[in-house]
Design an enzyme around this catalytic site. Structure first.
Site, mmCIF file in Angstrom:
data_model
loop_
_atom_site.group_PDB
_atom_site.id
_atom_site.type_symbol
_atom_site.label_atom_id
_atom_site.label_comp_id
_atom_site.label_asym_id
_atom_site.label_seq_id
_atom_site.Cartn_x
_atom_site.Cartn_y
_atom_site.Cartn_z
ATOM 1 N N HIS A 119 0.807 -1.195 0.007
ATOM 2 C CA HIS A 119 0.041 0.180 -0.037
ATOM 3 C C HIS A 119 0.930 1.221 0.180
ATOM 4 O O HIS A 119 0.644 2.276 -0.784
ATOM 5 C CB HIS A 119 -0.790 0.096 1.100
ATOM 6 C CG HIS A 119 -1.965 -0.908 1.121
ATOM 7 N ND1 HIS A 119 -2.176 -1.842 2.452
ATOM 8 C CD2 HIS A 119 -2.945 -1.482 0.406
ATOM 9 C CE1 HIS A 119 -3.158 -2.739 2.169
ATOM 10 N NE2 HIS A 119 -3.601 -2.369 0.869
ATOM 11 N N LYS A 164 -16.153 -6.240 6.699
ATOM 12 C CA LYS A 164 -14.847 -7.118 6.587
ATOM 13 C C LYS A 164 -14.355 -7.418 7.933
ATOM 14 O O LYS A 164 -13.522 -8.047 8.259
ATOM 15 C CB LYS A 164 -13.861 -6.210 5.842
ATOM 16 C CG LYS A 164 -13.789 -6.240 4.533
ATOM 17 C CD LYS A 164 -12.569 -5.951 3.691
ATOM 18 C CE LYS A 164 -12.708 -6.259 2.135
ATOM 19 N NZ LYS A 164 -11.555 -5.899 1.346
ATOM 20 N N ARG A 203 -2.218 -5.936 -8.350
ATOM 21 C CA ARG A 203 -1.196 -6.865 -8.122
ATOM 22 C C ARG A 203 -1.358 -7.796 -9.176
ATOM 23 O O ARG A 203 -1.307 -7.775 -10.160
ATOM 24 C CB ARG A 203 -1.292 -7.389 -6.588
ATOM 25 C CG ARG A 203 -1.118 -6.273 -5.473
ATOM 26 C CD ARG A 203 -1.823 -6.573 -4.144
ATOM 27 N NE ARG A 203 -2.993 -6.843 -4.119
ATOM 28 C CZ ARG A 203 -3.833 -7.541 -3.327
ATOM 29 N NH1 ARG A 203 -3.272 -8.228 -2.293
ATOM 30 N NH2 ARG A 203 -5.122 -7.896 -3.646
ATOM 31 N N SER A 213 -3.309 -7.746 3.187
ATOM 32 C CA SER A 213 -3.486 -7.305 4.660
ATOM 33 C C SER A 213 -3.691 -8.786 5.258
ATOM 34 O O SER A 213 -3.177 -8.950 6.432
ATOM 35 C CB SER A 213 -4.580 -6.434 4.903
ATOM 36 O OG SER A 213 -4.086 -5.171 4.426
HETATM 37 N N1 COA Z 1 -0.842 -3.963 -1.663
HETATM 38 C C1 COA Z 1 -0.982 -5.061 -0.760
HETATM 39 N N2 COA Z 1 -2.036 -5.147 -0.627
HETATM 40 C C2 COA Z 1 -3.322 -4.568 -1.323
HETATM 41 C C3 COA Z 1 -2.712 -3.649 -2.342
HETATM 42 C C4 COA Z 1 -1.430 -3.390 -2.499
HETATM 43 N N3 COA Z 1 -1.117 -2.523 -3.347
HETATM 44 N N4 COA Z 1 -4.022 -3.408 -2.848
HETATM 45 C C5 COA Z 1 -4.944 -3.964 -2.451
HETATM 46 N N5 COA Z 1 -4.355 -4.931 -1.569
HETATM 47 C C6 COA Z 1 -5.130 -5.985 -0.682
HETATM 48 C C7 COA Z 1 -5.438 -5.532 0.737
HETATM 49 O O1 COA Z 1 -4.510 -5.891 1.595
HETATM 50 C C8 COA Z 1 -6.854 -6.246 1.058
HETATM 51 O O2 COA Z 1 -6.270 -7.455 1.453
HETATM 52 P P1 COA Z 1 -7.032 -8.621 2.089
HETATM 53 O O3 COA Z 1 -8.442 -8.615 1.618
HETATM 54 O O4 COA Z 1 -6.497 -9.863 1.987
HETATM 55 O O5 COA Z 1 -7.154 -7.891 3.634
HETATM 56 C C9 COA Z 1 -7.400 -6.412 -0.500
HETATM 57 O O6 COA Z 1 -6.484 -6.133 -1.430
HETATM 58 C C10 COA Z 1 -8.283 -5.552 -0.580
HETATM 59 O O7 COA Z 1 -8.210 -4.519 -0.262
HETATM 60 P P2 COA Z 1 -9.278 -3.283 0.395
HETATM 61 O O8 COA Z 1 -8.404 -2.292 0.840
HETATM 62 O O9 COA Z 1 -10.290 -3.952 1.359
HETATM 63 O O10 COA Z 1 -9.726 -2.680 -0.985
HETATM 64 P P3 COA Z 1 -10.982 -3.049 -1.808
HETATM 65 O O11 COA Z 1 -10.386 -3.110 -3.186
HETATM 66 O O12 COA Z 1 -11.803 -4.232 -1.406
HETATM 67 O O13 COA Z 1 -11.853 -1.702 -1.709
HETATM 68 C C11 COA Z 1 -12.692 0.247 -1.133
HETATM 69 C C12 COA Z 1 -12.020 -1.039 -0.774
HETATM 70 C C13 COA Z 1 -12.765 1.255 0.254
HETATM 71 C C14 COA Z 1 -12.117 0.976 -2.238
HETATM 72 C C15 COA Z 1 -14.154 -0.113 -1.625
HETATM 73 O O14 COA Z 1 -14.716 -1.213 -0.659
HETATM 74 C C16 COA Z 1 -15.036 1.007 -1.517
HETATM 75 O O15 COA Z 1 -14.939 1.710 -2.625
HETATM 76 N N6 COA Z 1 -15.958 1.284 -0.457
HETATM 77 C C17 COA Z 1 -16.651 2.470 -0.288
HETATM 78 C C18 COA Z 1 -18.087 1.771 -0.883
HETATM 79 C C19 COA Z 1 -18.419 2.113 -2.339
HETATM 80 O O16 COA Z 1 -18.359 2.976 -2.841
HETATM 81 N N7 COA Z 1 -18.873 0.814 -2.961
HETATM 82 C C20 COA Z 1 -19.269 0.735 -4.082
HETATM 83 C C21 COA Z 1 -17.906 0.562 -4.987
HETATM 84 S S1 COA Z 1 -18.329 0.067 -6.663
#
Ligand code: COA
Length: 159
Positions: free
Chosen positions: A17, A41, A90, A128
């Site tokens: 990140h 989550k 990734r 994570s």
């Molecule tokens: N390096 C390491 N890990 C990474 C990474 C990186 N560059 N990019 C993503 N990850 C991993 C995270 O560690 C996490 O791992 P885990 O699930 O094993 O713990 C996983 O990818 C998911 O990451 P997360 O941070 O939960 O992001 P997400 O891609 O699921 O999206 C939001 C999170 C906040 C962007 C998304 O849920 C959101 O937009 N929420 C707001 C509500 C909304 O608008 N919803 C409609 C969306 S269309």
């Protein structure tokens, strides 16, 4: 002023990140790290703890600030005056999910662009949940996370 959002749950922030945030900070005037509440989550760290760890991990980056949020990403971006979302990409398995979210966000607000930064090989398979699992079993995660996160994990799992 070009402002970008780098959103995520950050439970906890990893070196992967931090790599994305650092590179995003070189591309725009200001990066807002948007720490999502993500109640579904059931995060290990509270929203306050997660935001605090991101703050500590990014304190050397002068154009980065950290803001927790619990609304729709497109609404939060508008509220913050951000016109671009920057995320890390990734392994290939990320693509389908990111493709769906990007398409839906675009449908909800065409003025908000999403850009992806490819993770370097050493962070390609980092997540994570893997970090949480290794730490919970007593493994050493120092090479995968900022120092403040390593300390927080040691504290969390020493209880
Ligand atoms: N390096 C390491 N890990 C990474 C990474 C990186 N560059 N990019 C993503 N990850 C991993 C995270 O560690 C996490 O791992 P885990 O699930 O094993 O713990 C996983 O990818 C998911 O990451 P997360 O941070 O939960 O992001 P997400 O891609 O699921 O999206 C939001 C999170 C906040 C962007 C998304 O849920 C959101 O937009 N929420 C707001 C509500 C909304 O608008 N919803 C409609 C969306 S269309």
């Amino acid at each position: 002023m070009k402002r970008a959002l780098t959103p995520g749950t950050f439970d906890p922030i990893t070196s992967g990140h931090l790599d994305v945030i650092t590179r995003a900070a070189q591309l725009v005037d200001e990066v807002v790290v948007a720490v999502a509440a993500s109640p579904k989550k059931q995060p290990l760290f509270s929203l306050e703890e997660r935001a605090d760890l991101v703050c500590q991990a990014t304190k050397h980056l002068s154009n980065v600030r950290v803001v927790p949020f619990d609304d729709l990403l497109v609404d939060f971006a508008e509220k913050m005056g951000a016109t671009v979302v920057i995320k890390g990409l990734r392994a290939i398995t990320d693509f389908e999910y990111e493709f769906q979210m990007t398409a839906l966000n675009y449908q909800l607000n065409q003025a908000l662009e999403t850009l992806f930064i490819m993770s370097p090989p050493q962070y390609m398979y980092l997540s994570s949940s893997i970090v949480r699992e290794i730490a919970s079993l007593g493994g050493d995660v120092a090479q995968f996370v900022p120092e403040c996160v390593n300390e927080a994990l040691l504290k969390k799992f020493s209880a």
